[in-house]
Design a protein around this motif. Structure first.
Motif, PDB file in Angstrom:
ATOM      1  N   GLY A 109       0.796  -1.220   0.000  1.00  0.00           N
ATOM      2  CA  GLY A 109       0.000   0.000   0.000  1.00  0.00           C
ATOM      3  C   GLY A 109       0.828   1.270   0.000  1.00  0.00           C
ATOM      4  N   LYS A 110       0.136   2.400  -0.055  1.00  0.00           N
ATOM      5  CA  LYS A 110       0.810   3.690  -0.219  1.00  0.00           C
ATOM      6  C   LYS A 110       1.482   4.195   1.042  1.00  0.00           C
ATOM      7  CE  LYS A 110      -2.134   5.076  -4.079  1.00  0.00           C
ATOM      8  NZ  LYS A 110      -3.045   6.096  -4.652  1.00  0.00           N
ATOM      9  N   SER A 111       1.227   3.555   2.192  1.00  0.00           N
ATOM     10  CA  SER A 111       1.915   3.943   3.422  1.00  0.00           C
ATOM     11  C   SER A 111       3.120   3.061   3.705  1.00  0.00           C
ATOM     12  CB  SER A 111       0.946   3.879   4.610  1.00  0.00           C
ATOM     13  OG  SER A 111       0.462   2.556   4.784  1.00  0.00           O
ATOM     14  N   ASP A 165       9.147   5.916  -0.037  1.00  0.00           N
ATOM     15  CA  ASP A 165      10.488   6.332  -0.427  1.00  0.00           C
ATOM     16  C   ASP A 165      10.608   6.524  -1.938  1.00  0.00           C
ATOM     17  OD1 ASP A 165      13.229   6.878  -0.411  1.00  0.00           O
ATOM     18  OD2 ASP A 165      13.766   4.755  -0.516  1.00  0.00           O
ATOM     19  N   LEU A 166      10.198   5.508  -2.711  1.00  0.00           N
ATOM     20  CA  LEU A 166      10.466   5.536  -4.151  1.00  0.00           C
ATOM     21  C   LEU A 166       9.457   6.360  -4.933  1.00  0.00           C
ATOM     22  CD1 LEU A 166      11.415   1.763  -4.658  1.00  0.00           C
ATOM     23  CD2 LEU A 166      12.841   3.682  -3.916  1.00  0.00           C
ATOM     24  N   VAL A 167       8.205   6.361  -4.502  1.00  0.00           N
ATOM     25  CA  VAL A 167       7.167   7.095  -5.235  1.00  0.00           C
ATOM     26  C   VAL A 167       7.046   8.529  -4.738  1.00  0.00           C
ATOM     27  CG1 VAL A 167       4.719   7.167  -5.829  1.00  0.00           C
ATOM     28  CG2 VAL A 167       5.906   4.964  -5.727  1.00  0.00           C
ATOM     29  N   TYR A 168       6.967   8.705  -3.409  1.00  0.00           N
ATOM     30  CA  TYR A 168       6.739  10.041  -2.860  1.00  0.00           C
ATOM     31  C   TYR A 168       8.023  10.842  -2.646  1.00  0.00           C
ATOM     32  CZ  TYR A 168       1.952   8.496  -1.885  1.00  0.00           C
ATOM     33  OH  TYR A 168       0.667   8.036  -2.000  1.00  0.00           O
ATOM     34  N   ARG A 169       8.994  10.262  -1.936  1.00  0.00           N
ATOM     35  CA  ARG A 169      10.163  11.042  -1.543  1.00  0.00           C
ATOM     36  C   ARG A 169      11.142  11.213  -2.698  1.00  0.00           C
ATOM     37  NH1 ARG A 169      15.224  10.602   0.632  1.00  0.00           N
ATOM     38  NH2 ARG A 169      15.216   8.316   0.621  1.00  0.00           N
ATOM     39  N   ALA A 181       9.842   6.217  -8.914  1.00  0.00           N
ATOM     40  CA  ALA A 181       8.969   5.102  -9.298  1.00  0.00           C
ATOM     41  C   ALA A 181       7.546   5.600  -9.505  1.00  0.00           C
ATOM     42  CB  ALA A 181       8.982   4.003  -8.243  1.00  0.00           C
ATOM     43  N   GLN A 182       6.913   5.058 -10.523  1.00  0.00           N
ATOM     44  CA  GLN A 182       5.503   5.335 -10.779  1.00  0.00           C
ATOM     45  C   GLN A 182       4.628   4.524  -9.825  1.00  0.00           C
ATOM     46  OE1 GLN A 182       4.916   7.491 -13.188  1.00  0.00           O
ATOM     47  NE2 GLN A 182       2.864   7.211 -14.022  1.00  0.00           N
ATOM     48  N   ALA A 198      17.875   1.451  -5.692  1.00  0.00           N
ATOM     49  CA  ALA A 198      17.069   1.812  -4.530  1.00  0.00           C
ATOM     50  C   ALA A 198      16.320   0.595  -3.982  1.00  0.00           C
ATOM     51  CB  ALA A 198      16.080   2.910  -4.910  1.00  0.00           C
ATOM     52  N   LEU A 199      15.813  -0.249  -4.853  1.00  0.00           N
ATOM     53  CA  LEU A 199      15.146  -1.471  -4.404  1.00  0.00           C
ATOM     54  C   LEU A 199      16.116  -2.365  -3.636  1.00  0.00           C
ATOM     55  CD1 LEU A 199      13.079  -2.339  -7.621  1.00  0.00           C
ATOM     56  CD2 LEU A 199      12.113  -1.799  -5.378  1.00  0.00           C
ATOM     57  N   PHE A 200      17.322  -2.513  -4.156  1.00  0.00           N
ATOM     58  CA  PHE A 200      18.323  -3.358  -3.501  1.00  0.00           C
ATOM     59  C   PHE A 200      18.657  -2.832  -2.111  1.00  0.00           C
ATOM     60  CE2 PHE A 200      20.185  -4.734  -7.866  1.00  0.00           C
ATOM     61  CZ  PHE A 200      19.124  -5.618  -8.023  1.00  0.00           C
TER      62      PHE A 200
END
Length: 431
Positions: free
Chosen positions: A280-282, A288-292, A296-297, A330-332
């Motif tokens: 989810g979005k929280s 980290d990746l979408v908001y900050r 990432a889409q 970033a995922l790693f």
């Protein structure tokens, strides 16, 4: 409806021919659900003969000795019911929900195709459903953006002869090569009462329902016992990578890892961890990746509940202008942290509550309850697990999640599949 108030009592029976029967009575609505699981899926196939389980799911709606083509649908729909089926790596299931006074109709239809399908299988029906399945593959896999992703991940995570190597829908050339003899042999081997679980749930009188079930199903003879599928799974010897050009606009990264079999403690740890990281979005990955960072889409993660081994995936789509390598890095970082630092209680509570809330809600629809009862009986011979399943998440500790991550999410145990937009030269077909 609180969990404690959901009726979950189950009466179990095994017929003389080996058919396992679950009777779950709930008279809150005048409905009844039949849910029939056959313990056969794509893992029971072999290289060169893939897609049989899914093809056969289609064949079972083409009529049986006493039911004409498509009449299974017609009979159920005429009384206001719904009916369908699905195929997975480990099972094929058929289900219908109909007004409770028509329970015998559903029992007759399911028993007729279990016991009397072979006389109705013809070359014409095979050709018809072969075309349907091939078109389904084109729509869902071959001509769909990112459509080959999970198929390719499984091919890379599992050796060529492992039963999870090939896709459930099968390969096009194998579907095209299926013969009438192949289909008949598949039915005779796997579509037998001693390889099935029937769950009846809803508004019915237990003794009368059991009497009807015995009447319809018990005359069907058992087949030869089916040996459990076993497969060696040698450890991965290093990271595997592949880049696939596709007709897409944004690059997408798929990270694939192995996981223990569904039902094992570390499978639940993997499931809880994926929800903790990307549920989810929280979740940390999304924030980290979408908001900050805004690289990432979208981002998600999940674990497949498969029977002899499982798979864990992390999926992220690049924002426009972002290079896949940046998002991958970033995922790693997040996975490395999960392998070295246990989650806090607060970080564990959110995903655990998410999972339990979703599970409790899923028990409210009658058809979902019936499906879970069939599932737990098929995989664990324990329909009562439907009430105990939350305990598998409640007993997990942060150290369990760290153990899974440090064991399975290592760099040398991963598959990295990157989808990128097709280049202009590839579109033109230039060399």
């Amino acid at each position: 409806m609180p969990f404690e108030s959901i009726p979950l009592e189950v009466e179990r029976h095994t017929l003389d021919n080996g058919l396992k029967v679950n009777l779950h009575r709930d008279t809150s609505l005048p409905l009844v659900t039949l849910n029939l699981w056959y313990h056969v899926g794509s893992k029971n196939e072999r290289p060169g003969r893939t897609g049989f389980a899914h093809l056969f799911e289609h064949m079972l709606f083409q009529g049986s000795e006493h039911v004409d083509t498509n009449d299974h649908f017609r009979y159920i729909q005429q009384v206001g019911g719904v009916v369908n089926g699905s195929t997975w790596y480990d099972r094929t299931n058929y289900y219908e929900t109909l007004p409770s006074q028509h329970l015998d109709l559903g029992l007759w239809l399911e028993s007729d195709r279990m016991g009397f399908l072979l006389p109705a299988i013809t070359q014409e029906k095979l050709e018809n459903q072969r075309s349907v399945v091939m078109n389904e593959r084109r729509q869902r896999v071959d001509n769909r953006p990112y459509g080959r992703a999970y198929e390719r991940l499984h091919e890379m995570l599992f050796p060529e002869l492992h039963p999870y190597h090939w896709p459930v829908i099968g390969y096009m050339e194998d579907i095209a090569a299926a013969t009438l003899e192949d289909v008949q042999s598949f039915f005779s081997t796997y579509y037998a009462p001693n390889n099935a679980v029937l769950t009846v749930a809803g508004d019915f009188e237990t003794e009368k329902a059991l009497e009807s079930i015995r009447s319809y199903f018990e005359p069907i003879p058992a087949a030869a016992p089916i040996a459990a599928v076993e497969a060696e799974l040698p450890p991965m010897t290093g990271e595997q990578r592949e880049v696939i050009e596709d007709d897409i606009q944004l690059p997408r990264i798929y990270l694939g890892f192995r996981a223990p079999a569904y039902g094992e403690r570390l499978w639940y740890a993997a499931d809880l961890l994926t929800r903790a990281l990307a549920g989810g979005k929280s979740s940390p990955l999304y924030e980290d990746l979408v908001y900050r960072r805004q690289i990432a889409q979208d981002v998600s993660a999940h674990v497949f509940p498969t029977e002899i081994a499982a798979t864990c995936y992390f999926v992220a789509t690049c924002k426009p202008g972002v290079e896949p390598a940046e998002l991958e890095k970033a995922l790693f970082e997040h996975l490395a942290r999960a392998a070295s630092e246990p989650l806090t209680d607060a970080e564990l509570d959110r995903p655990r509550n998410q999972i339990l809330s979703g599970y409790y809600q899923s028990l409210q629809p009658l058809d979902r309850r019936a499906d879970l009862l069939s599932e737990f009986t098929t995989y664990f011979d324990d329909p009562g697990r439907v009430r105990l399943e939350p305990e598998n998440y409640l007993r997990l500790e942060a150290e369990d999640l760290k153990t899974y991550a440090s064991t399975f999410l290592k760099p040398d145990q991963r598959v990295v599949l990157t989808f990128v937009p097709r280049t202009e030269s590839a579109t033109r077909g230039d060399s």
